[in-house]
Design an enzyme around this catalytic site. Structure first.
Site, PDB file in Angstrom:
ATOM      1  N   GLN A 167       0.791  -1.229   0.000  1.00  0.00           N
ATOM      2  CA  GLN A 167       0.000   0.000   0.000  1.00  0.00           C
ATOM      3  C   GLN A 167       0.825   1.282   0.000  1.00  0.00           C
ATOM      4  OE1 GLN A 167      -4.036  -0.084   1.714  1.00  0.00           O
ATOM      5  NE2 GLN A 167      -3.118   1.116   3.325  1.00  0.00           N
ATOM      6  N   GLU A 209      -3.129   9.547  -0.769  1.00  0.00           N
ATOM      7  CA  GLU A 209      -2.213  10.192   0.172  1.00  0.00           C
ATOM      8  C   GLU A 209      -1.153  11.034  -0.524  1.00  0.00           C
ATOM      9  OE1 GLU A 209      -0.931   7.173   2.913  1.00  0.00           O
ATOM     10  OE2 GLU A 209      -2.961   6.924   3.700  1.00  0.00           O
ATOM     11  N   ASP A 246       4.405   0.120   4.061  1.00  0.00           N
ATOM     12  CA  ASP A 246       3.190  -0.357   4.719  1.00  0.00           C
ATOM     13  C   ASP A 246       2.581  -1.394   3.791  1.00  0.00           C
ATOM     14  OD1 ASP A 246       0.749  -0.870   5.860  1.00  0.00           O
ATOM     15  OD2 ASP A 246      -0.089   1.124   5.528  1.00  0.00           O
ATOM     16  N   LYS A 342      -3.414   6.070  15.390  1.00  0.00           N
ATOM     17  CA  LYS A 342      -4.440   6.785  14.623  1.00  0.00           C
ATOM     18  C   LYS A 342      -5.586   7.120  15.574  1.00  0.00           C
ATOM     19  CE  LYS A 342      -3.577   4.535  10.142  1.00  0.00           C
ATOM     20  NZ  LYS A 342      -4.004   3.420   9.253  1.00  0.00           N
TER      21      LYS A 342
END
EC number: 4.2.1.11
Length: 431
Positions: A167, A209, A246, A342
């Site tokens: 990712q 992102e 990731d 998070k």
């Protein structure tokens, strides 16, 4: 002066064009805090619940009017009159009123927005920047550091519409002496990577992102083009710039195997995928791997930690979901050596600070992180500095929703000077 007099919730739009919850907390004396909840795409199954309306006639079912109604109704009624400086009490009131294990009655998006807005209002009432107020809430007043950024410059998986399984492919400007210099280095590599991709006939459209999302021949090719860009930008890979990934491996875990489309639909066992990653770390200076296996594959994670845990940082995101109960179990079983933090996985500032403390006390590192669905809210920058967490993930060098956090870090570093050191690679577990 810090008594809450009014709470307002509203539905706003995030960086993916989906609704999210924004909250305003007003105090006596005219102080106001404003905060918005982020939203993830690849989510851990044990995250606190993000409440969506499910009304397909509105925002394709993604509306948040129920969560907003919770803010404007029961949450507001419960916290008005309370002291915003008492963050633990504000959060406890909301959590107890919700009454569920995963905040599914009001939604973690509702509770978090109010939690963060209350913290911002309290900071304003004390005449403090948010990072200083967070440091006090954390029990570490005046103790700051500037985080090493993990910059996601190639997006794959759930964050992009391409054939790359992993990712996020990230760079860390470890050769920088300051955060501002790290951002400059990251920007230079980011723009140089665009030239490298164009020279190979690859696309330079960006993912959620802000990183590029090209179709590549394999996952290793993503590392190869980044290595080429680092060199072309005038930096030395492994010395000036290190790499991080990731995997978000839960997204390609099928029937007990890790199936990688970018590797010709090859299926790996937990052990085989661990050694696939190990081989990549031997070819490239990868110092951190996040979610290298499925969130439920604890036996596999124990093996991966045994093989790689002494050499590199192994970060649990979907694995731990910022949850102290799950993290405690992971620490006891020797699973991973770092946690991704998070806010919206757990749903309040108090619980977030507890997870950071638990990780640090156990010798784990804590990496503060954005979500793929973000807003202009830059609270995570203040969280990273105020807890001296040491590392931050907030995307690439494009998209205002990502850059807002970097710009806030630049402002904070300017304000704090030498009292917030930038420690670079020393912050990364195993380095």
């Amino acid at each position: 002066m810090s008594k809450i007099v009014k709470v307002i919730g509203r539905e706003i739009i995030d960086s993916r064009g989906n609704p999210t919850v924004e909250a305003e907390v007003h105090l006596e004396g005219g102080f106001v805090g404003l905060a918005a909840a982020p939203s993830g795409a690849s989510t851990g199954s044990r995250e606190a619940l993000e409440l969506r309306d499910g009304d397909k006639s509105r925002f394709l079912g993604k509306g948040v009017t129920k969560a907003v109604a919770a803010v404007n109704g029961p949450i507001a009624q419960a916290v008005v009159g309370k002291d915003a400086k008492d963050q633990a009490n504000i959060d406890k009131i909301m959590i107890d009123l919700d009454g569920t294990d995963n905040k599914s009655k009001f939604g973690a998006n509702a509770i978090l927005a109010v939690s963060l807005a209350a913290a911002k209002a309290a900071a304003a009432s004390k005449g403090l920047p948010l990072y200083a107020h967070i440091a006090e809430l954390n029990g570490t007043p005046g103790k700051y550091s500037m985080p090493l950024p993990m910059m996601n410059i190639i997006n794959g998986g759930e964050h992009a519409d391409n054939n790359v399984d992993i990712q996020e492919f990230m760079i860390q400007p470890v050769g920088a002496k300051t955060l501002k210099e790290a951002i400059r280095m990251g920007s230079e590599v980011f723009h140089t990577l665009a030239k490298v991709l164009k020279s190979k006939g690859m696309g330079t459209a960006v993912g959620d992102e802000g990183g590029y999302a090209p179709n590549l021949g394999s996952n290793a090719e993503a590392l190869a083009v980044i290595a080429e860009a680092v060199k072309a930008a005038g930096y030395e890979l492994g010395k000036d710039i290190t790499l991080a990934m990731d995997c978000a491996a839960s997204e390609f875990y099928k029937d007990g195997k890790y199936v990688l489309a970018g590797e010709g639909n090859k299926a790996f066992t937990s052990e085989e995928f661990t050694h696939f990653l190990e081989d990549l770390t031997k070819q490239y200076p990868i110092v951190s791997i996040e979610d290298g296996l499925d969130e439920s594959d604890w036996a596999g994670f124990a093996y991966q930690t045994k093989v790689l845990g002494d050499k590199i940082q192994l970060v649990g995101d979907d694995l731990f979901v910022t949850n102290t109960k799950i993290l405690k179990e992971g620490i006891e079983k020797g699973i991973a050596n770092s946690i991704l933090i998070k806010f919206n996985q757990i749903g309040s500032l108090t619980e977030t600070l507890a997870a950071i403390k638990m990780a640090k006390d156990a010798g784990y590192t804590a990496v503060i992180s954005h979500r793929s669905g973000e807003t202009e809210d830059a609270t995570i920058a203040d969280l990273a500095v105020g807890t001296a967490a040491g590392q931050i993930k907030t995307g690439s060098m494009s998209r205002s929703d990502r850059v807002a956090k970097y710009n806030q870090l630049i402002r904070i570093e300017e304000a704090l000077g030498d009292s917030a050191p930038f420690n670079g690679l020393k912050e990364v577990k195993g380095q």
